[in-house]
Write a protein that holds these residues in place. Structure first.
Motif, PDB file in Angstrom:
ATOM      1  N   CYS A   5      72.925  44.034  -9.908  1.00 20.06           N
ATOM      2  CA  CYS A   5      72.771  43.195  -8.919  1.00 20.06           C
ATOM      3  C   CYS A   5      72.017  41.987  -9.623  1.00 20.06           C
ATOM      4  CB  CYS A   5      72.347  43.363  -7.714  1.00 20.06           C
ATOM      5  SG  CYS A   5      73.145  44.604  -6.619  1.00 20.06           S
ATOM      6  N   LYS A   6      71.062  41.996 -10.125  1.00 21.48           N
ATOM      7  CA  LYS A   6      70.362  40.886 -10.836  1.00 21.48           C
ATOM      8  C   LYS A   6      71.186  40.117 -11.730  1.00 21.48           C
ATOM      9  CE  LYS A   6      65.836  40.042 -13.295  1.00 21.48           C
ATOM     10  NZ  LYS A   6      66.484  39.453 -14.618  1.00 21.48           N
ATOM     11  N   ASP A   7      71.842  41.000 -12.618  1.00 16.43           N
ATOM     12  CA  ASP A   7      72.868  40.273 -13.616  1.00 16.43           C
ATOM     13  C   ASP A   7      73.713  39.530 -12.920  1.00 16.43           C
ATOM     14  OD1 ASP A   7      71.175  41.192 -15.585  1.00 16.43           O
ATOM     15  OD2 ASP A   7      72.367  43.136 -15.979  1.00 16.43           O
ATOM     16  N   GLU A   8      74.613  40.303 -11.977  1.00 15.95           N
ATOM     17  CA  GLU A   8      75.755  39.565 -11.295  1.00 15.95           C
ATOM     18  C   GLU A   8      75.391  38.551  -9.939  1.00 15.95           C
ATOM     19  OE1 GLU A   8      78.911  40.137 -12.228  1.00 15.95           O
ATOM     20  OE2 GLU A   8      77.997  41.330 -13.648  1.00 15.95           O
ATOM     21  N   ASN A   9      73.824  38.493  -9.928  1.00 16.72           N
ATOM     22  CA  ASN A   9      73.531  37.321  -8.924  1.00 16.72           C
ATOM     23  C   ASN A   9      74.024  37.802  -7.446  1.00 16.72           C
ATOM     24  OD1 ASN A   9      72.029  35.346  -8.088  1.00 16.72           O
ATOM     25  ND2 ASN A   9      73.883  33.960  -7.931  1.00 16.72           N
ATOM     26  N   MET A  10      74.322  39.366  -7.307  1.00 19.49           N
ATOM     27  CA  MET A  10      74.428  39.914  -5.960  1.00 19.49           C
ATOM     28  C   MET A  10      73.278  40.138  -5.150  1.00 19.49           C
ATOM     29  SD  MET A  10      76.671  43.521  -5.455  1.00 19.49           S
ATOM     30  CE  MET A  10      78.177  43.100  -6.152  1.00 19.49           C
ATOM     31  N   PRO A  11      73.299  39.810  -3.786  1.00 19.88           N
ATOM     32  CA  PRO A  11      72.249  40.268  -3.164  1.00 19.88           C
ATOM     33  C   PRO A  11      72.289  41.720  -2.768  1.00 19.88           C
ATOM     34  CG  PRO A  11      74.161  39.210  -1.797  1.00 19.88           C
ATOM     35  CD  PRO A  11      74.260  39.073  -3.296  1.00 19.88           C
ATOM     36  N   TRP A  12      70.940  42.152  -2.573  1.00 17.75           N
ATOM     37  CA  TRP A  12      70.872  43.458  -2.387  1.00 17.75           C
ATOM     38  C   TRP A  12      69.762  43.797  -1.360  1.00 17.75           C
ATOM     39  CZ3 TRP A  12      66.319  45.901  -3.439  1.00 17.75           C
ATOM     40  CH2 TRP A  12      65.448  45.097  -4.158  1.00 17.75           C
ATOM     41  N   LEU A  13      69.586  44.759  -0.812  1.00 20.49           N
ATOM     42  CA  LEU A  13      68.669  45.067   0.213  1.00 20.49           C
ATOM     43  C   LEU A  13      68.439  46.862   0.577  1.00 20.49           C
ATOM     44  CD1 LEU A  13      69.361  46.249   3.291  1.00 20.49           C
ATOM     45  CD2 LEU A  13      69.422  43.478   3.613  1.00 20.49           C
ATOM     46  N   ILE A  14      67.490  47.401   0.852  1.00 20.87           N
ATOM     47  CA  ILE A  14      67.228  48.850   0.791  1.00 20.87           C
ATOM     48  C   ILE A  14      67.201  49.125   2.321  1.00 20.87           C
ATOM     49  CG2 ILE A  14      64.530  48.551   0.896  1.00 20.87           C
ATOM     50  CD1 ILE A  14      66.736  51.067  -1.261  1.00 20.87           C
ATOM     51  N   LEU A  15      67.765  50.331   2.622  1.00 19.94           N
ATOM     52  CA  LEU A  15      67.344  50.718   3.975  1.00 19.94           C
ATOM     53  C   LEU A  15      66.952  52.057   3.879  1.00 19.94           C
ATOM     54  CD1 LEU A  15      70.845  50.063   6.135  1.00 19.94           C
ATOM     55  CD2 LEU A  15      68.664  48.680   6.074  1.00 19.94           C
ATOM     56  N   GLY A  16      65.956  52.489   4.772  1.00 24.52           N
ATOM     57  CA  GLY A  16      65.493  53.911   4.715  1.00 24.52           C
ATOM     58  C   GLY A  16      66.302  54.652   5.579  1.00 24.52           C
ATOM     59  N   ASN A  17      65.620  55.174   6.496  1.00 24.22           N
ATOM     60  CA  ASN A  17      66.421  55.938   7.477  1.00 24.22           C
ATOM     61  C   ASN A  17      67.095  55.240   8.617  1.00 24.22           C
ATOM     62  OD1 ASN A  17      67.066  58.671   7.912  1.00 24.22           O
ATOM     63  ND2 ASN A  17      65.472  58.817   9.820  1.00 24.22           N
ATOM     64  N   ALA A  18      66.964  54.026   8.546  1.00 24.37           N
ATOM     65  CA  ALA A  18      67.850  52.853   9.574  1.00 24.37           C
ATOM     66  C   ALA A  18      67.168  53.377  11.119  1.00 24.37           C
ATOM     67  CB  ALA A  18      69.404  53.109   9.352  1.00 24.37           C
ATOM     68  N   SER A  19      65.963  53.370  11.185  1.00 23.70           N
ATOM     69  CA  SER A  19      65.607  53.845  12.637  1.00 23.70           C
ATOM     70  C   SER A  19      64.914  52.873  13.223  1.00 23.70           C
ATOM     71  CB  SER A  19      64.495  55.311  12.495  1.00 23.70           C
ATOM     72  OG  SER A  19      63.440  54.722  11.341  1.00 23.70           O
ATOM     73  N   ASN A  20      63.893  52.084  12.742  1.00 20.36           N
ATOM     74  CA  ASN A  20      63.209  51.154  13.175  1.00 20.36           C
ATOM     75  C   ASN A  20      63.835  49.902  12.881  1.00 20.36           C
ATOM     76  OD1 ASN A  20      59.980  49.474  13.634  1.00 20.36           O
ATOM     77  ND2 ASN A  20      61.429  50.208  15.260  1.00 20.36           N
ATOM     78  N   LEU A  21      65.305  49.441  13.188  1.00 21.74           N
ATOM     79  CA  LEU A  21      65.980  48.462  12.516  1.00 21.74           C
ATOM     80  C   LEU A  21      67.301  48.003  13.501  1.00 21.74           C
ATOM     81  CD1 LEU A  21      66.784  47.329   9.652  1.00 21.74           C
ATOM     82  CD2 LEU A  21      68.369  49.238   9.266  1.00 21.74           C
ATOM     83  N   ILE A  22      67.515  46.877  13.331  1.00 20.97           N
ATOM     84  CA  ILE A  22      68.790  46.513  14.144  1.00 20.97           C
ATOM     85  C   ILE A  22      69.528  45.492  12.886  1.00 20.97           C
ATOM     86  CG2 ILE A  22      69.691  44.587  15.502  1.00 20.97           C
ATOM     87  CD1 ILE A  22      67.037  45.287  17.501  1.00 20.97           C
ATOM     88  N   VAL A  23      70.761  46.042  12.646  1.00 20.94           N
ATOM     89  CA  VAL A  23      71.692  45.308  11.683  1.00 20.94           C
ATOM     90  C   VAL A  23      72.607  44.262  12.615  1.00 20.94           C
ATOM     91  CG1 VAL A  23      73.534  45.449   9.928  1.00 20.94           C
ATOM     92  CG2 VAL A  23      71.563  47.179  10.167  1.00 20.94           C
ATOM     93  N   LYS A  24      72.728  43.222  12.346  1.00 18.65           N
ATOM     94  CA  LYS A  24      73.412  42.120  12.971  1.00 18.65           C
ATOM     95  C   LYS A  24      74.948  42.578  13.063  1.00 18.65           C
ATOM     96  CE  LYS A  24      70.052  38.465  12.899  1.00 18.65           C
ATOM     97  NZ  LYS A  24      69.984  36.717  12.571  1.00 18.65           N
ATOM     98  N   ASP A  25      75.683  42.135  14.066  1.00 16.46           N
ATOM     99  CA  ASP A  25      77.021  42.441  14.105  1.00 16.46           C
ATOM    100  C   ASP A  25      77.781  41.961  12.639  1.00 16.46           C
ATOM    101  OD1 ASP A  25      77.054  44.077  16.558  1.00 16.46           O
ATOM    102  OD2 ASP A  25      76.700  42.172  17.596  1.00 16.46           O
ATOM    103  N   GLY A  26      77.428  40.886  12.282  1.00 13.47           N
ATOM    104  CA  GLY A  26      78.432  40.492  11.202  1.00 13.47           C
ATOM    105  C   GLY A  26      78.030  41.283  10.015  1.00 13.47           C
ATOM    106  N   GLY A  27      77.115  42.037   9.995  1.00 13.70           N
ATOM    107  CA  GLY A  27      76.792  42.981   8.720  1.00 13.70           C
ATOM    108  C   GLY A  27      75.888  42.345   7.559  1.00 13.70           C
ATOM    109  N   ILE A  28      76.068  42.796   6.590  1.00 13.76           N
ATOM    110  CA  ILE A  28      75.417  42.552   5.170  1.00 13.76           C
ATOM    111  C   ILE A  28      76.047  42.505   4.316  1.00 13.76           C
ATOM    112  CG2 ILE A  28      73.361  43.404   3.901  1.00 13.76           C
ATOM    113  CD1 ILE A  28      72.492  44.884   6.196  1.00 13.76           C
ATOM    114  N   ARG A  29      75.930  41.062   3.665  1.00 13.68           N
ATOM    115  CA  ARG A  29      76.884  41.017   2.156  1.00 13.68           C
ATOM    116  C   ARG A  29      75.885  41.449   1.036  1.00 13.68           C
ATOM    117  NH1 ARG A  29      78.768  39.591   6.036  1.00 13.68           N
ATOM    118  NH2 ARG A  29      79.472  41.647   5.637  1.00 13.68           N
ATOM    119  N   GLY A  30      76.742  41.691   0.203  1.00 12.56           N
ATOM    120  CA  GLY A  30      76.216  42.384  -1.255  1.00 12.56           C
ATOM    121  C   GLY A  30      76.049  43.846  -1.169  1.00 12.56           C
TER     122      GLY A  30
END
Length: 299
Positions: A51-76
């Motif tokens: 991702c660093k080499d390709e300039n692609m965004p990234w993020l980490i999810l654990g168990n996705a418990s204490n979390l809200i992902v918006k309806d548009g989702g996540i790029r990268g």
């Protein structure tokens, strides 16, 4: 790119345009462009460096418990560590990979008659997420037993953070200010009596079942506790408990929780959170800060 990424890493399970509602505890959230499930730290590092080499965004999810992902989702690229679950114990030091369930770690501690981890026996997150947030319950917090953790930084280097490096505070650690991934964590526990440890865990589990709306999808505790107040009581006193907003509802069992009762969207959650914050500020002059992590893009 979408057709090529799984081919670039054939040894790693990678899904394309995968709805994150299939993984979040709220059962809401739009798609991730890519969702990867690495099996070890080397695979995580490979993904991050790509991702660093390709300039692609990234993020980490654990168990996705204490979390809200918006309806548009996540790029990268979204990286889930749910396949990294190894837990070991050696001379009072419990080491767990970041994707291990926190509850599982507490039962491994019980199996070795180690005390100190009982407070976490009902917290549904991952070990990595618990460290990231300094999770806590019933007068216990991660920081009280934390020894160290291995962290993958955005440049691909791996560093070990000790307790002094973590800047622990209420639902806060230094990791939150970094683009980094907790790979594994170590907890210092002490020898105790098996029956007493088990009895305390049973007690806390029963309390959680009694007080929390476990029968519905939810993101857990939505707000941080404001100084001098209890969030649930503020919401009750404002007459909001039981209020519905789309498919989301302020729990009738515990006003500090928002539950998904009728195919709620992330937007339902976020609008209801904003309304609660506005109402509590107007009625009591108290600012409610979210404990739940909110990520992703609008539709």
């Amino acid at each position: 790119m979408k057709n090529n990424l799984p081919a670039i890493f054939p040894e790693i399970a990678i899904l394309v345009d995968e709805p994150l509602m299939n993984y979040t505890f709220t059962k809401t959230g739009g798609p991730a462009d890519f969702l990867a499930f690495p099996k070890n730290a080397d695979e995580v590092r490979e993904l991050v460096l790509y991702c660093k080499d390709e300039n692609m965004p990234w993020l980490i999810l654990g168990n996705a418990s204490n979390l809200i992902v918006k309806d548009g989702g996540i790029r990268g690229l979204v990286i889930m560590l749910s396949d990294m679950t190894d837990i070991t114990v050696e001379e009072g030091l419990l080491t767990a990979e970041a994707g291990a369930k926190l509850i599982d770690a507490t039962y491994v501690a019980l199996d070795h008659s180690l005390t100190g981890f009982e407070f976490a026996c009902g917290i549904p997150g991952s070990v990595g997420g618990a460290v990231f947030m300094n999770a806590g319950a019933y007068d216990g917090e991660v920081q009280t037993i934390f020894e160290s953790c291995d962290v993958l930084l955005a440049d691909g280097s791996i560093q070990t953070y000790t307790k002094d490096d973590m800047d622990f505070a209420y639902r806060h650690t230094a990791i939150q200010e970094l683009q980094a991934i907790i790979l594994r964590a170590r907890f210092r526990l002490v020898k105790g009596d098996y029956d007493q440890i088990k009895a305390r865990m049973v007690e806390l589990t029963e309390l959680r079942q009694l007080k929390q709306p476990l029968e519905y999808p939810s993101c857990g505790s939505v707000f941080k506790r404001p100084v001098g107040h209890y969030t649930g009581k503020l919401i009750q006193d404002a007459g909001l408990q039981g209020m519905k907003w789309g498919g989301a509802q302020i729990s009738e069992k515990h006003a500090g929780f928002i539950v998904n009762v009728d195919n709620a969207t992330a937007t339902d959650y976020l609008e209801l959170i904003a309304y609660i914050q506005k109402t509590i500020l107007e009625k009591f002059g108290v600012t409610l800060e979210t404990e739940v992590r909110i990520i992703g893009e609008e539709v």
